[in-house]
Motif scaffolding. Structure first.
Motif, PDB file in Angstrom:
ATOM      1  N   ARG A 193      22.157  31.245  -1.571  1.00  0.00           N
ATOM      2  CA  ARG A 193      23.359  31.062  -0.755  1.00  0.00           C
ATOM      3  C   ARG A 193      23.490  29.599  -0.328  1.00  0.00           C
ATOM      4  O   ARG A 193      22.492  28.928  -0.061  1.00  0.00           O
ATOM      5  N   LYS A 194      24.738  29.156  -0.217  1.00  0.00           N
ATOM      6  CA  LYS A 194      25.051  27.873   0.403  1.00  0.00           C
ATOM      7  C   LYS A 194      25.805  28.161   1.702  1.00  0.00           C
ATOM      8  O   LYS A 194      26.871  28.773   1.675  1.00  0.00           O
ATOM      9  N   PHE A 195      25.242  27.743   2.813  1.00  0.00           N
ATOM     10  CA  PHE A 195      25.872  27.934   4.117  1.00  0.00           C
ATOM     11  C   PHE A 195      26.639  26.677   4.516  1.00  0.00           C
ATOM     12  O   PHE A 195      26.104  25.567   4.453  1.00  0.00           O
ATOM     13  N   GLY A 196      27.868  26.865   4.952  1.00  0.00           N
ATOM     14  CA  GLY A 196      28.616  25.790   5.582  1.00  0.00           C
ATOM     15  C   GLY A 196      28.442  25.899   7.084  1.00  0.00           C
ATOM     16  O   GLY A 196      28.706  26.960   7.658  1.00  0.00           O
TER      17      GLY A 196
ATOM     18  N   SER B 130      21.861  24.511   3.757  1.00  0.00           N
ATOM     19  CA  SER B 130      22.859  24.366   4.821  1.00  0.00           C
ATOM     20  C   SER B 130      23.577  23.031   4.653  1.00  0.00           C
ATOM     21  O   SER B 130      22.928  22.002   4.411  1.00  0.00           O
ATOM     22  N   HIS B 131      24.893  23.048   4.842  1.00  0.00           N
ATOM     23  CA  HIS B 131      25.714  21.851   4.620  1.00  0.00           C
ATOM     24  C   HIS B 131      26.664  21.699   5.797  1.00  0.00           C
ATOM     25  O   HIS B 131      27.461  22.599   6.071  1.00  0.00           O
TER      26      HIS B 131
ATOM     27  N   ILE C 244      34.162  21.104   4.808  1.00  0.00           N
ATOM     28  CA  ILE C 244      33.064  21.970   4.360  1.00  0.00           C
ATOM     29  C   ILE C 244      33.443  22.720   3.092  1.00  0.00           C
ATOM     30  O   ILE C 244      32.623  22.885   2.177  1.00  0.00           O
TER      31      ILE C 244
ATOM     32  N   PRO D  10      31.197  26.720  -0.098  1.00  0.00           N
ATOM     33  CA  PRO D  10      30.148  27.522   0.552  1.00  0.00           C
ATOM     34  C   PRO D  10      30.331  29.012   0.291  1.00  0.00           C
ATOM     35  O   PRO D  10      31.429  29.476  -0.053  1.00  0.00           O
ATOM     36  N   ASP D  11      29.233  29.735   0.486  1.00  0.00           N
ATOM     37  CA  ASP D  11      29.277  31.197   0.358  1.00  0.00           C
ATOM     38  C   ASP D  11      29.515  31.884   1.695  1.00  0.00           C
ATOM     39  O   ASP D  11      29.906  33.058   1.735  1.00  0.00           O
TER      40      ASP D  11
END
Length: 249
Positions: free
Chosen positions: A10-13, A37-38, A73, A78-79
């Motif tokens: 997963r990519k978290f925004g 995390s981004h 973002i 993001p996911d």
């Protein structure tokens, strides 16, 4: 299907105020393999929050910059969205939280959203809690909104210890001793759990320790928010050192 080399699960925004220096390091401490995390930062030009007017002004700055922050973002696809600030998620009680979540979902094209307020709600219900004590960095108006949120959910809210930090940046300067004294101040014998609000309060590791000497759940908001984000996305990794939520649930 192509996946991100590091964020292959997963990519978290993450949305965080520009003044916040604690939430990013604490989230980074709780990283699990394959989840990244981004951060989008909401510009806070005036971080004075030592009185109720300052708290209101801070929230106005957040609302004014929210759309631009989310737009930035979204460029990294993001996911899922994670709130790295908590005051706004408690404001105007349960209905205010739900409206806030809907706003982020609308701006992000329907992505899931973890907020500190909802994460605490889930944690307290999981633990079967009835009465809570609360520690915050806020002024009385912020404390009143926190009390309103939890009371509307049916929890008995005992003492709320607001630290009335003079600025958004100074929240990160609150000492471990002050936080320890604050937890003891709200820990009545009939309190089932302690909740800490304010993502710029450095509390995640201390809460893990406090659970051992208080013998009850101590819910640090950054740990709870991260827990909600992971579990919402089917990531069940157990983490040690950040409280019983991430270790046992």
């Amino acid at each position: 299907m192509s996946v991100d080399r590091l964020g292959w699960r997963r990519k978290f925004g993450v949305i965080a105020p520009s003044t916040n220096t604690i939430v990013q390091p604490e989230f980074d401490m709780m990283r699990v393999p394959g989840v990244t995390s981004h951060y989008g930062r909401i510009l806070i030009r005036d971080g004075r929050i030592g009185d109720d007017e300052g708290m209101e002004a801070l929230l106005e700055q957040i609302r004014a910059s929210m759309a631009d922050c989310v737009e930035g973002i979204m460029t990294m696809e993001p996911d899922y969205m994670v709130m790295g600030m908590s005051a706004e998620t408690f404001w105007d009680g349960v209905e205010g939280n739900r409206e806030f979540v809907k706003q982020i979902q609308d701006l992000s094209g329907g992505l899931g959203v973890a907020t500190g307020a909802e994460a605490c709600e889930r944690a307290l219900k999981l633990f079967g809690v009835r009465k809570i004590g609360v520690v915050t960095p806020y002024t009385p108006i912020g404390d009143a909104n926190v009390r309103k949120f939890f009371t509307e959910l049916g929890f008995d809210v005992g003492e709320v210890k607001g630290l009335s930090c003079p600025s958004a940046v100074s929240i990160a300067h609150v000492s471990e001793q002050t936080l320890r004294e604050s937890m003891l101040a709200v820990n009545d014998p009939d309190v089932d759990a302690i909740v800490q609000c304010g993502t710029n309060l450095c509390m995640t590791e201390l809460a893990d320790e406090a659970e051992r000497w208080l013998d009850k759940p101590v819910i640090a908001i950054n740990a709870a928010t991260w827990w909600m984000a992971l579990r919402d996305n089917g990531i069940d990794d157990k983490l040690h050192g950040y409280g019983s939520l991430l270790r046992d649930h």
